[in-house]
Design a protein around this motif. Structure first.
Motif, mmCIF file in Angstrom:
data_model
loop_
_atom_site.group_PDB
_atom_site.id
_atom_site.type_symbol
_atom_site.label_atom_id
_atom_site.label_comp_id
_atom_site.label_asym_id
_atom_site.label_seq_id
_atom_site.Cartn_x
_atom_site.Cartn_y
_atom_site.Cartn_z
ATOM 1 N N UNK A 214 0.826 -1.213 0.000
ATOM 2 C CA UNK A 214 0.000 0.000 0.000
ATOM 3 C C UNK A 214 0.857 1.258 0.000
ATOM 4 N N UNK A 215 1.908 1.278 0.794
ATOM 5 C CA UNK A 215 2.749 2.470 0.902
ATOM 6 C C UNK A 215 3.533 2.735 -0.380
ATOM 7 N N UNK A 216 4.038 1.678 -0.988
ATOM 8 C CA UNK A 216 4.930 1.853 -2.141
ATOM 9 C C UNK A 216 4.191 1.996 -3.467
ATOM 10 N N UNK A 217 2.877 1.759 -3.482
ATOM 11 C CA UNK A 217 2.131 1.908 -4.736
ATOM 12 C C UNK A 217 1.183 3.104 -4.689
ATOM 13 N N UNK A 218 1.360 3.964 -3.716
ATOM 14 C CA UNK A 218 0.529 5.162 -3.587
ATOM 15 C C UNK A 218 1.211 6.320 -4.310
ATOM 16 N N UNK A 219 0.635 6.738 -5.413
ATOM 17 C CA UNK A 219 1.223 7.806 -6.215
ATOM 18 C C UNK A 219 1.252 9.125 -5.438
ATOM 19 N N UNK A 220 2.355 9.846 -5.547
ATOM 20 C CA UNK A 220 2.525 11.115 -4.830
ATOM 21 C C UNK A 220 1.850 12.277 -5.562
ATOM 22 N N UNK A 221 0.581 12.075 -5.892
ATOM 23 C CA UNK A 221 -0.190 13.077 -6.639
ATOM 24 C C UNK A 221 -0.323 14.429 -5.943
#
Length: 359
Positions: A214-221
């Motif tokens: 979850x943490x590593x696939x959350x785009x920094x939009x």
């Protein structure tokens, strides 16, 4: 968050482990900061056209080239070896991490190119296809195409992207423009390297694995909206050099002192205990060896603080330096886009370039 269908080809419990093909994983594969500094020491010169707004001078997240009065092109690349065993999730993580650098400059992604290096005689073609599919799904979520790329037969599996974006020249947010009196806001919790170390040793729980994905696939939009806030002075993302390393780059670029309050730093569940039990990456030690001389750890910090400060964050969070009066607006942007762990973690002060970490 992208909903990922379970892969039937590889999973964390499968006999064939994708991570076993590589000597390191994720952003922990980065060349140690001290070694990188030696490599680049005599290569800071060269052609610098006036249109190049951001180059290699302050170790920023991407290059930025001014096209006209309304547009600047952001260009970056990132790739690494597997951090997880599921090929689809590896592709997602690598793509999310690469695109993050565009957001970290305050830009909007427009296109990507795939970089694919695989041990063709050792990995089934179906597994490689799953890696590529994971990257494609993340790019689709970011609203961009994978418009090309390059492939080679490699000893270790490597995947990543060249990512490009656009930003208004006045909204470019460098890592070197922090101002004295700013506060520091971190968008994601720390601990990805600790979780990946546990995974490689087959000692990561199912809940820990879900946290990692979850943490590593959350785009920094949030980077797009943050660049539009007048009070946001500097942006970067926390990746392979850890929170300490990237905060130190921010401080050095601005010629100021950064102060991090350890008690305010958000952490993933159970990583303190895991780090205390020896679940740390080799990159953590290399990071400290490379820049620890410029980091002051005050008395009263827990024994695990150094390991977590230097923990390599694959696809980590945005680090924002903003005016105190803009802090609530910054946190609102993060919350509106689903970054519930975002928190004010410190400040920037006048003083010699460096980092101080206090309890």
């Amino acid at each position: 968050m992208i909903e990922a269908p379970p892969s039937k080809l590889l999973n964390p419990l499968a006999p064939l482990r994708l991570t076993s093909f590589s000597h390191g994983g994720g952003c922990g594969c980065k060349i140690a900061p001290g070694v990188l500094s030696q490599i680049l020491r005599n290569h800071a010169g060269g052609l610098i056209p006036p249109e190049l707004m951001v180059g290699i001078e302050t170790a920023d997240d991407a290059a930025v080239y001014r096209l006209n009065d309304e547009q600047a092109l952001i260009a970056t690349t990132d790739f690494f070896m597997p951090i997880v065993d599921d090929p689809y999730e590896f592709g997602r993580i690598a793509a999310t991490n690469a695109i993050s650098d565009v957001y970290a400059m305050g830009g909007r992604p427009i296109m990507a190119l795939a970089l694919v290096a695989m041990p063709i005689n050792q990995l089934p073609v179906e597994v490689i296809a799953e890696i590529v599919r994971g990257g494609q799904d993340v790019c689709r979520a970011a609203g961009i195409p994978i418009a090309g790329g390059h492939t080679i037969d490699s000893v270790e599996p490597i995947y990543g992207l060249v990512a490009m974006g656009l930003v208004h020249p006045k909204r470019v947010r460098r890592n070197a423009d922090a101002q004295a009196g700013d506060v520091l806001v971190l968008g994601k919790p720390l601990g990805v390297g600790v979780l990946s170390a546990a995974l490689k040793k087959q000692q990561l729980s199912e809940a820990g694995y879900r946290q990692l994905i979850e943490n590593t696939t959350k785009l920094n939009t949030p980077g797009i909206a943050l660049s539009a806030l007048d009070g946001v002075h500097a942006l970067t993302d926390v990746t392979g050099f850890g929170l300490a390393g990237h905060t130190l780059e921010l401080a050095r670029g601005a010629g100021l002192t950064a102060v991090v309050e350890w008690s305010k730093v958000p952490l993933l569940d159970n990583v303190i205990a895991m780090a205390g039990g020896g679940m740390v990456t080799g990159a953590s030690g290399r990071n400290w060896a490379g820049y620890g001389g410029d980091v002051q750890l005050h008395e009263g910090l827990p024994a695990t603080a150094q390991a977590l400060l230097t923990d390599p964050q694959t696809s980590g969070g945005l680090l924002v330096s903003c005016a105190p009066e803009a802090a609530e607006a910054v946190l609102d942007v993060f919350r509106q886009e689903g970054f519930g762990h975002a928190a004010v973690i410190g400040r920037v002060e006048a003083g010699a370039p460096g980092l101080a970490v206090i309890p």
